[in-house]
Design an enzyme around this catalytic site. Sequence first.
Site, mmCIF file in Angstrom:
data_model
loop_
_atom_site.group_PDB
_atom_site.id
_atom_site.type_symbol
_atom_site.label_atom_id
_atom_site.label_comp_id
_atom_site.label_asym_id
_atom_site.label_seq_id
_atom_site.Cartn_x
_atom_site.Cartn_y
_atom_site.Cartn_z
ATOM 1 N N GLU A 26 0.861 -1.198 0.000
ATOM 2 C CA GLU A 26 0.000 0.000 0.000
ATOM 3 C C GLU A 26 0.893 1.243 0.000
ATOM 4 O O GLU A 26 1.816 1.348 0.805
ATOM 5 C CB GLU A 26 -0.930 -0.027 1.209
ATOM 6 C CG GLU A 26 -1.638 1.293 1.522
ATOM 7 C CD GLU A 26 -2.475 1.862 0.382
ATOM 8 O OE1 GLU A 26 -3.242 1.112 -0.246
ATOM 9 O OE2 GLU A 26 -2.336 3.073 0.101
ATOM 10 N N GLN A 27 0.575 2.172 -0.893
ATOM 11 C CA GLN A 27 1.432 3.360 -1.016
ATOM 12 C C GLN A 27 1.333 4.302 0.188
ATOM 13 O O GLN A 27 2.284 4.998 0.520
ATOM 14 C CB GLN A 27 1.108 4.106 -2.309
ATOM 15 C CG GLN A 27 -0.287 4.698 -2.337
ATOM 16 C CD GLN A 27 -0.633 5.364 -3.653
ATOM 17 O OE1 GLN A 27 0.195 5.400 -4.564
ATOM 18 N NE2 GLN A 27 -1.832 5.901 -3.762
ATOM 19 N N ARG A 100 -17.162 5.170 4.902
ATOM 20 C CA ARG A 100 -16.109 4.385 4.227
ATOM 21 C C ARG A 100 -15.037 3.946 5.210
ATOM 22 O O ARG A 100 -14.553 2.835 5.155
ATOM 23 C CB ARG A 100 -15.428 5.226 3.151
ATOM 24 C CG ARG A 100 -16.280 5.660 2.025
ATOM 25 C CD ARG A 100 -15.455 6.557 1.114
ATOM 26 N NE ARG A 100 -14.434 5.762 0.473
ATOM 27 C CZ ARG A 100 -14.590 5.180 -0.706
ATOM 28 N NH1 ARG A 100 -15.711 5.326 -1.365
ATOM 29 N NH2 ARG A 100 -13.641 4.455 -1.227
ATOM 30 N N TYR A 209 -27.829 10.313 3.266
ATOM 31 C CA TYR A 209 -28.263 9.116 3.997
ATOM 32 C C TYR A 209 -27.507 9.040 5.322
ATOM 33 O O TYR A 209 -26.429 9.620 5.475
ATOM 34 C CB TYR A 209 -28.027 7.851 3.162
ATOM 35 C CG TYR A 209 -26.652 7.720 2.548
ATOM 36 C CD1 TYR A 209 -25.584 7.230 3.282
ATOM 37 C CD2 TYR A 209 -26.429 8.089 1.224
ATOM 38 C CE1 TYR A 209 -24.328 7.094 2.708
ATOM 39 C CE2 TYR A 209 -25.176 7.964 0.635
ATOM 40 C CZ TYR A 209 -24.130 7.465 1.385
ATOM 41 O OH TYR A 209 -22.882 7.344 0.822
ATOM 42 N N ASP A 293 -11.976 -0.989 -8.618
ATOM 43 C CA ASP A 293 -11.850 0.135 -9.557
ATOM 44 C C ASP A 293 -10.691 -0.040 -10.533
ATOM 45 O O ASP A 293 -10.710 0.559 -11.619
ATOM 46 C CB ASP A 293 -11.653 1.446 -8.790
ATOM 47 C CG ASP A 293 -12.961 2.020 -8.271
ATOM 48 O OD1 ASP A 293 -14.004 1.328 -8.373
ATOM 49 O OD2 ASP A 293 -12.952 3.160 -7.763
HETATM 50 C C1 LIG Z 1 -19.022 10.141 -5.146
HETATM 51 C C2 LIG Z 1 -18.879 8.649 -5.055
HETATM 52 C C3 LIG Z 1 -19.774 7.940 -4.286
HETATM 53 C C4 LIG Z 1 -19.675 6.539 -4.211
HETATM 54 N N1 LIG Z 1 -20.619 5.880 -3.509
HETATM 55 C C5 LIG Z 1 -20.580 4.522 -3.490
HETATM 56 C C6 LIG Z 1 -21.604 3.793 -2.816
HETATM 57 O O1 LIG Z 1 -22.539 4.367 -2.244
HETATM 58 N N2 LIG Z 1 -21.530 2.427 -2.818
HETATM 59 C C7 LIG Z 1 -20.514 1.756 -3.433
HETATM 60 O O2 LIG Z 1 -20.505 0.507 -3.407
HETATM 61 N N3 LIG Z 1 -19.518 2.435 -4.082
HETATM 62 C C8 LIG Z 1 -19.524 3.788 -4.128
HETATM 63 N N4 LIG Z 1 -18.561 4.468 -4.791
HETATM 64 C C9 LIG Z 1 -17.468 3.712 -5.435
HETATM 65 C C10 LIG Z 1 -16.384 3.244 -4.469
HETATM 66 O O3 LIG Z 1 -15.925 4.322 -3.702
HETATM 67 C C11 LIG Z 1 -15.195 2.625 -5.216
HETATM 68 O O4 LIG Z 1 -15.656 1.787 -6.247
HETATM 69 C C12 LIG Z 1 -14.341 1.791 -4.260
HETATM 70 O O5 LIG Z 1 -13.819 2.585 -3.219
HETATM 71 C C13 LIG Z 1 -13.158 1.143 -5.017
HETATM 72 O O6 LIG Z 1 -12.299 0.481 -4.125
HETATM 73 P P1 LIG Z 1 -10.888 -0.025 -4.628
HETATM 74 O O7 LIG Z 1 -10.278 -0.733 -3.470
HETATM 75 O O8 LIG Z 1 -11.020 -0.741 -5.921
HETATM 76 O O9 LIG Z 1 -10.049 1.293 -4.949
HETATM 77 P P2 LIG Z 1 -9.529 2.436 -3.958
HETATM 78 O O10 LIG Z 1 -10.483 2.622 -2.843
HETATM 79 O O11 LIG Z 1 -9.192 3.598 -4.822
HETATM 80 O O12 LIG Z 1 -8.190 1.824 -3.319
HETATM 81 C C14 LIG Z 1 -6.988 1.740 -4.047
HETATM 82 C C15 LIG Z 1 -5.838 1.602 -3.048
HETATM 83 O O13 LIG Z 1 -4.634 1.342 -3.764
HETATM 84 C C16 LIG Z 1 -3.608 2.198 -3.298
HETATM 85 N N5 LIG Z 1 -2.676 2.419 -4.424
HETATM 86 C C17 LIG Z 1 -2.934 3.067 -5.578
HETATM 87 N N6 LIG Z 1 -1.849 3.038 -6.394
HETATM 88 C C18 LIG Z 1 -0.893 2.348 -5.725
HETATM 89 C C19 LIG Z 1 0.460 1.972 -6.056
HETATM 90 N N7 LIG Z 1 1.023 2.313 -7.237
HETATM 91 N N8 LIG Z 1 1.174 1.262 -5.149
HETATM 92 C C20 LIG Z 1 0.621 0.897 -3.940
HETATM 93 N N9 LIG Z 1 -0.657 1.246 -3.585
HETATM 94 C C21 LIG Z 1 -1.409 1.946 -4.478
HETATM 95 C C22 LIG Z 1 -4.331 3.469 -2.865
HETATM 96 O O14 LIG Z 1 -3.560 4.225 -1.951
HETATM 97 C C23 LIG Z 1 -5.604 2.872 -2.243
HETATM 98 O O15 LIG Z 1 -5.404 2.541 -0.883
HETATM 99 C C24 LIG Z 1 -18.622 5.855 -4.887
HETATM 100 C C25 LIG Z 1 -17.710 6.576 -5.637
HETATM 101 C C26 LIG Z 1 -17.842 7.947 -5.744
HETATM 102 C C27 LIG Z 1 -16.881 8.682 -6.615
#
Ligand SMILES: Cc1cc2nc3c(=O)[nH]c(=O)nc-3n(C[C@H](O)[C@H](O)[C@H](O)COP(=O)(O)OP(=O)(O)OC[C@H]3O[C@@H](n4cnc5c(N)ncnc54)[C@H](O)[C@@H]3O)c2cc1C
Length: 391
Positions: A26-27, A100, A209, A293
């Site tokens: 994790e960065q 979150r 909410y 994502d």
């Molecule tokens: C306005 C908004 C509202 C939302 N509401 C909802 C909701 O109500 N319900 C829902 O289910 N979803 C919701 N989402 C979507 C949700 O927030 C994301 O889909 C989710 O957080 C994705 O999680 P993730 O772990 O894939 O990515 P992230 O949460 O982006 O985590 C990525 C991690 O990787 C780390 N990282 C990145 N690059 C590197 C690297 N090169 N080396 C080491 N570490 C790295 C980052 O630091 C981070 O910790 C919402 C999104 C938005 C924009």
Amino acid sequence: MAGGGIGGLAATFALARQGVPLTVIEQAAAFGEVGAGLQLGPNAVRVLAEWGLRDALDAVAAWPEALQVRDAARGRDLGRLRLGADIARRHGQPYACLHRADLHALLLQAAQQHHGVQWRLAARLSAVSERSDTVKLTLDNGDTLVGPALVGCDGLWSRVRHAVADTLAPVPTGHVAYRGLVDASTLPIALRAPRVQVWLGPRLHVVHYPVRRGEAFNLVAVVHAQGGAPRDAQNWSEPASRSDLQAALGEVHAELAAWLDAVPAWTRWVLHDREPLRGPHGMAGGRIALLGDAAHPMRPYLAQGAAMALEDAWTLGRLAADPALPDWPQRFARYAALRWARNAQVQRRSRRNGTVFHARGPLRWGRDTAMALLGERLLDNAWLYRGPGDV
Ligand SMILES: Cc1cc2nc3c(=O)[nH]c(=O)nc-3n(C[C@H](O)[C@H](O)[C@H](O)COP(=O)(O)OP(=O)(O)OC[C@H]3O[C@@H](n4cnc5c(N)ncnc54)[C@H](O)[C@@H]3O)c2cc1C
């Protein structure tokens, strides 16, 4: 595991409980999540319940009784979906809203209970290369790690994605999200109902909410970007003011204005996404898989981005326990085959919801009429909420 966000921690937990030894990179220097809320449909609550985390979820979530859709300018009721016990009866689990940071902490605590996980913080992945039976990772500081497989959970701006799918940058959607958190005790009693409330207007919508068992409310206002777009596209929390938001929203109904006035501090975030997945090759290849994502960022109009990351993790965990799939390339191929079409459908439906939410003219009239006629049948996404499907 690259990335310790919601997807990365969920996948770490899902694999660690199957006895898979792994390293999380994790960065960030410390684990944490920026302040904002999340809605979790019954499909995501089911994943947490099957993992034995339902009590931990109960301790931090709010369980809204209804989702109410209203006109942002006039306050008129447009539609309503019963949540609480009603949606649990229909889809097996209720609908949760939470902060979150609380979901992140819950997953971290669950993952940390498993031995065999090594945690490397302040470790930024810069390059990935795959060999016939290993994957080599290079960090920013020059360190290298070699392992049998890699799961890229590194979010919207994923580096791991470059080794699997493409090297294209995410695309701005033209929408900006303003977000804020309100302490419930500062709100007039009449506004504290345990509801998800969605306000729709031309080129805008606002959602609020309860989170933290109703002790706070999360607000998100999404508007089409006008001058003054955020400077740093990767910054989730650029400070913003009520007057910025006012300029973007225009006149709104008095009750909605009262909600907006109650927010002590706003942040804003420019929204990006990618084209929906076109096949399993977008989610895995050889010894590398993408999750959350990194694979399928989506617009927030179906509130399912984190939910799909949880479903991905759940699927991966089940496959790691399948004796018919002894090696990572086979597991990842099956994972991608099982997950890509559902993720693509959610990406497409999220986009379509955005168009419908922000509609003007005849489309808006059609939306309001359809909601009045069909009511819950339009708002209840049975195909989605009954997920994540069999593995
Ligand atoms: C306005 C908004 C509202 C939302 N509401 C909802 C909701 O109500 N319900 C829902 O289910 N979803 C919701 N989402 C979507 C949700 O927030 C994301 O889909 C989710 O957080 C994705 O999680 P993730 O772990 O894939 O990515 P992230 O949460 O982006 O985590 C990525 C991690 O990787 C780390 N990282 C990145 N690059 C590197 C690297 N090169 N080396 C080491 N570490 C790295 C980052 O630091 C981070 O910790 C919402 C999104 C938005 C924009």
